[in-house]
Design an enzyme around this catalytic site. Structure first.
Site, PDB file in Angstrom:
ATOM      1  N   CYS A 233       0.892  -1.175   0.000  1.00 45.80           N
ATOM      2  CA  CYS A 233       0.000   0.000   0.000  1.00 45.80           C
ATOM      3  C   CYS A 233       0.920   1.211   0.000  1.00 45.80           C
ATOM      4  O   CYS A 233       1.237   1.769   1.041  1.00 45.80           O
ATOM      5  CB  CYS A 233      -0.868  -0.010   1.256  1.00 45.80           C
ATOM      6  SG  CYS A 233      -1.979  -1.408   1.339  1.00 45.80           S
ATOM      7  N   PRO A 236       1.755   7.821  -0.576  1.00 48.69           N
ATOM      8  CA  PRO A 236       2.462   8.604  -1.602  1.00 48.69           C
ATOM      9  C   PRO A 236       3.918   8.218  -1.829  1.00 48.69           C
ATOM     10  O   PRO A 236       4.591   8.859  -2.618  1.00 48.69           O
ATOM     11  CB  PRO A 236       2.360  10.028  -1.069  1.00 48.69           C
ATOM     12  CG  PRO A 236       2.317   9.865   0.412  1.00 48.69           C
ATOM     13  CD  PRO A 236       1.594   8.588   0.672  1.00 48.69           C
ATOM     14  N   ASP A 257      -0.915   0.605  -5.233  1.00 48.53           N
ATOM     15  CA  ASP A 257      -1.858   1.434  -4.478  1.00 48.53           C
ATOM     16  C   ASP A 257      -3.180   1.483  -5.225  1.00 48.53           C
ATOM     17  O   ASP A 257      -3.216   1.511  -6.455  1.00 48.53           O
ATOM     18  CB  ASP A 257      -1.339   2.849  -4.223  1.00 48.53           C
ATOM     19  CG  ASP A 257      -2.023   3.479  -3.012  1.00 48.53           C
ATOM     20  OD1 ASP A 257      -1.433   3.458  -1.911  1.00 48.53           O
ATOM     21  OD2 ASP A 257      -3.167   3.953  -3.153  1.00 48.53           O
ATOM     22  N   ARG A 262      -3.384   9.188  -5.865  1.00 53.94           N
ATOM     23  CA  ARG A 262      -2.186   9.046  -5.022  1.00 53.94           C
ATOM     24  C   ARG A 262      -1.046   8.390  -5.804  1.00 53.94           C
ATOM     25  O   ARG A 262       0.125   8.691  -5.597  1.00 53.94           O
ATOM     26  CB  ARG A 262      -2.522   8.253  -3.758  1.00 53.94           C
ATOM     27  CG  ARG A 262      -3.338   9.083  -2.772  1.00 53.94           C
ATOM     28  CD  ARG A 262      -3.930   8.239  -1.673  1.00 53.94           C
ATOM     29  NE  ARG A 262      -2.984   7.786  -0.679  1.00 53.94           N
ATOM     30  CZ  ARG A 262      -2.668   8.426   0.448  1.00 53.94           C
ATOM     31  NH1 ARG A 262      -3.241   9.589   0.700  1.00 53.94           N
ATOM     32  NH2 ARG A 262      -1.809   7.932   1.307  1.00 53.94           N
ATOM     33  N   CYS A 359       0.017   4.226  11.353  1.00 56.52           N
ATOM     34  CA  CYS A 359       0.212   5.440  12.154  1.00 56.52           C
ATOM     35  C   CYS A 359      -1.028   5.625  13.030  1.00 56.52           C
ATOM     36  O   CYS A 359      -1.591   6.695  13.124  1.00 56.52           O
ATOM     37  CB  CYS A 359       0.500   6.661  11.281  1.00 56.52           C
ATOM     38  SG  CYS A 359      -0.731   6.964  10.015  1.00 56.52           S
TER      39      CYS A 359
HETATM   40  N1  SAM Z   1       3.230   3.656   2.701  1.00 56.59           N
HETATM   41  C1  SAM Z   1       2.802   4.972   2.295  1.00 56.59           C
HETATM   42  C2  SAM Z   1       3.936   5.961   2.515  1.00 56.59           C
HETATM   43  O1  SAM Z   1       4.760   5.739   3.398  1.00 56.59           O
HETATM   44  O2  SAM Z   1       4.028   6.956   1.811  1.00 56.59           O
HETATM   45  C3  SAM Z   1       1.535   5.383   2.995  1.00 56.59           C
HETATM   46  C4  SAM Z   1       0.421   4.415   2.778  1.00 56.59           C
HETATM   47  S1  SAM Z   1      -1.149   4.975   3.329  1.00 56.59           S
HETATM   48  C5  SAM Z   1      -1.034   4.729   5.025  1.00 56.59           C
HETATM   49  C6  SAM Z   1      -2.164   3.667   2.852  1.00 56.59           C
HETATM   50  C7  SAM Z   1      -2.355   3.558   1.365  1.00 56.59           C
HETATM   51  O3  SAM Z   1      -3.009   2.314   1.113  1.00 56.59           O
HETATM   52  C8  SAM Z   1      -3.249   4.607   0.741  1.00 56.59           C
HETATM   53  O4  SAM Z   1      -2.535   5.301  -0.242  1.00 56.59           O
HETATM   54  C9  SAM Z   1      -4.399   3.829   0.107  1.00 56.59           C
HETATM   55  O5  SAM Z   1      -4.808   4.357  -1.138  1.00 56.59           O
HETATM   56  C10 SAM Z   1      -3.771   2.468  -0.067  1.00 56.59           C
HETATM   57  N2  SAM Z   1      -4.706   1.317  -0.129  1.00 56.59           N
HETATM   58  C11 SAM Z   1      -5.863   1.136   0.534  1.00 56.59           C
HETATM   59  N3  SAM Z   1      -6.398  -0.055   0.216  1.00 56.59           N
HETATM   60  C12 SAM Z   1      -5.555  -0.644  -0.658  1.00 56.59           C
HETATM   61  C13 SAM Z   1      -5.560  -1.887  -1.363  1.00 56.59           C
HETATM   62  N4  SAM Z   1      -6.553  -2.774  -1.202  1.00 56.59           N
HETATM   63  N5  SAM Z   1      -4.531  -2.168  -2.181  1.00 56.59           N
HETATM   64  C14 SAM Z   1      -3.520  -1.270  -2.347  1.00 56.59           C
HETATM   65  N6  SAM Z   1      -3.475  -0.081  -1.720  1.00 56.59           N
HETATM   66  C15 SAM Z   1      -4.477   0.222  -0.887  1.00 56.59           C
END
Ligand code: SAM
Length: 505
Positions: A233, A236, A257, A262, A359
């Site tokens: 996931c 950004p 993602d 994003r 987080c």
């Molecule tokens: N790891 C990232 C960083 O450090 O920059 C932050 C990730 S953020 C907490 C969680 C991300 O998971 C979001 O961008 C969201 O769009 C994505 N997400 C949610 N469900 C998902 C899925 N089923 N498969 C892939 N990405 C997913």
């Protein structure tokens, strides 16, 4: 009803936890939503400063009909806003106390040795912890190196204080000082409020402004240079670019993602950071096929799924959106996804290490998710006991809960965070560097202990893992375990006579 009354009403509803600022303001159907929203937010920001001024001037005692929240809104606009514009009778009342209120503010500034109103906010560490967290700067080794970045900051007038030996060193940074972090390599720490967003090192992608806690997952996963890694996931992309730096842009980094917007932002950020080893996909991680031959070499997965974000330190968030971010239905939905995603990651047949992070401060998204994954996959995976010197541990809601890390502004001077690292049981003994760092807490900070361990391993004829760990640790190809030990000894000598950039000081 005047704007001030409406704002005070919303503050009261917030205190009764009837909703978030946004919800309450928008549901008020006020004609001037923007103005109302700004007034409520700004009053909240200055809330405790306003309370001190109101108390010290005995305003409520003298004006019996005036309640605290209305007084806060009025005093805010008088002292910090555009001056009282409307307010009818309340305006008249407050204007009677204008000079006393102004001198109380002036005295507060003198006492706290600040000249600007905003500076009063950071003198309140309890109330405004977001402003007192140090500024963490990850040096992007894909574009530059530590020495060049430190030289550049020195040229800008900053003073380098060496490597921190305790969190206290980080807490006491001030003015134009900076220090090397004690836990995460290639992480520099500056005083709170240091703003580097327009610094050329940032705009050129040489430094990444990333909270220390958010650097932990990639650092702890520590994939060897050239390996294949999944960032499940990813957007950004801060952790993706950190992984790429650890991989030295060699190997393969599959980043997924679900959110197209994003992904687009991430693509720009990765370009700026000089990441080239990635394959970015706008794809649901849950729909990736663990048995796809494409992923047959994936041994490392970083899973940082969507979470409530309740660990992100912001006074305003806490006051306003806490209720929304932690409603039990929302937590249930998030932890449902987190469980599925973690279980999916652990299903990749060749995966050896999976780091799980959020987080969030909620057990439902952290220890509970990890506990359930261990129930399901505990025959094949165990938890790694992470950084024993780290002061804030996971909750012991299950036997190895304390192997996980927690982080918070109070205990680790970071945002609230949680990290757990799963390792396949069969690979436990293979990777020496990791057992050094995480189980015995010596990593490369104590090459002597590492050397002793390496010698022991040599005796046990485990030459290959030794070479592996040596290569992982010092990033040079080592023809034999003996030369590996020599290299570690050299590293120790360098440590005793610390790094070149310190000498330059
Ligand atoms: N790891 C990232 C960083 O450090 O920059 C932050 C990730 S953020 C907490 C969680 C991300 O998971 C979001 O961008 C969201 O769009 C994505 N997400 C949610 N469900 C998902 C899925 N089923 N498969 C892939 N990405 C997913």
């Amino acid at each position: 009803m005047s704007l001030y009354n409406r704002a005070a009403e919303i503050l009261e509803k917030l205190e009764r936890k009837e909703g978030s600022v946004k919800n309450l303001v928008y549901s008020s159907r006020d004609q001037n939503i923007k103005q109302l929203y700004a007034l409520v937010c700004e009053t909240l920001k200055y809330s405790s400063v306003l309370e001190s001024i109101i108390t010290s001037t005995n305003l409520l005692k003298e004006e019996k009909k005036l309640k605290m929240n209305l007084a806060k809104v009025l005093v805010y606009d008088l002292l910090f806003g555009k001056g009282l514009k409307c307010g009818g009778v309340w305006k008249v009342i407050i204007m009677r106390h204008k000079s006393r209120l102004k001198s109380s503010l002036a005295m507060m500034k003198v006492k706290q040795k600040v000249s600007r109103n905003e500076d009063l906010l950071c003198s309140e560490p309890q109330a405004f912890e977001d402003l007192t967290l140090p500024r963490y700067v990850r040096v992007n080794t894909l574009r530059t190196n530590m020495d060049d970045v430190m030289d550049s900051f020195r040229r800008d007038g900053y003073t380098y204080l060496g490597k921190a030996s305790s969190l206290e060193d980080l807490r006491h940074l001030s003015g134009k000082q900076f220090i090397c972090d004690l836990h995460v390599p290639e992480l520099l720490v500056f005083p709170p409020k240091t703003d580097l967003h327009s610094h050329f090192l940032y705009t050129a992608g040489h430094i990444i402004l990333q909270d220390k806690a958010s650097c932990l997952p990639a650092y702890l996963l520590s994939p060897p240079v050239g390996s294949h890694v999944i960032d499940a996931c990813a957007a950004p992309g801060n952790k993706t670019s950190h992984l790429a730096a650890i991989l030295k842009n060699k190997g393969k980094l599959y980043a997924f993602d679900l959110d197209m917007k994003r992904v687009v932002t991430m693509s720009t950020l990765l370009l700026r950071a000089g990441v080239t080893c990635h394959e970015l996909a706008n794809q649901d991680f849950l729909k990736t096929d663990p048995n796809n031959p494409k992923y047959r070499n994936v041994k490392h997965i970083l899973l940082d799924p969507s979470c409530s974000g309740s660990g992100i330190v912001s006074r305003l968030n806490q006051l306003t959106d806490d209720k929304a971010s932690s409603s039990s239905e929302r937590l249930q939905a998030l932890s449902g996804f987190q469980r599925k995603a973690l279980s999916h990651a652990l299903c990749f047949p060749t995966v050896e290490r999976v780091v799980y992070s959020t987080c969030s401060v909620h057990t439902e998204e952290n220890e509970d998710v990890v506990r359930d994954a261990l129930k399901e996959h505990g025959d094949q995976f165990r938890l790694v006991n992470l950084l024993p010197e780290w002061p804030h541990r996971g909750l012991e809601t299950f036997p190895t809960g304390s192997y996980c890390l927690r982080a918070s502004c109070k205990t680790t001077l970071t945002n609230g965070f949680f990290v757990a690292l799963f390792e396949r049981k069969s690979v436990e003994s293979k990777n020496y560097k990791r057992s050094c760092s995480e189980e015995t807490n010596i990593k490369l900070t104590s090459p002597r202990k590492c050397t002793i361990k390496l010698k022991k391993r040599l005796k046990r004829n485990t030459v290959n893992p030794v070479k592996q760990s040596c290569n992982d640790g010092i990033d040079t190809k080592s023809p034999s375990a003996k030369s590996c030990i020599l290299k570690l000894k050299k590293k120790k000598r360098r440590k005793q006579n610390p790094i070149v950039h310190v000498k330059k000081e």
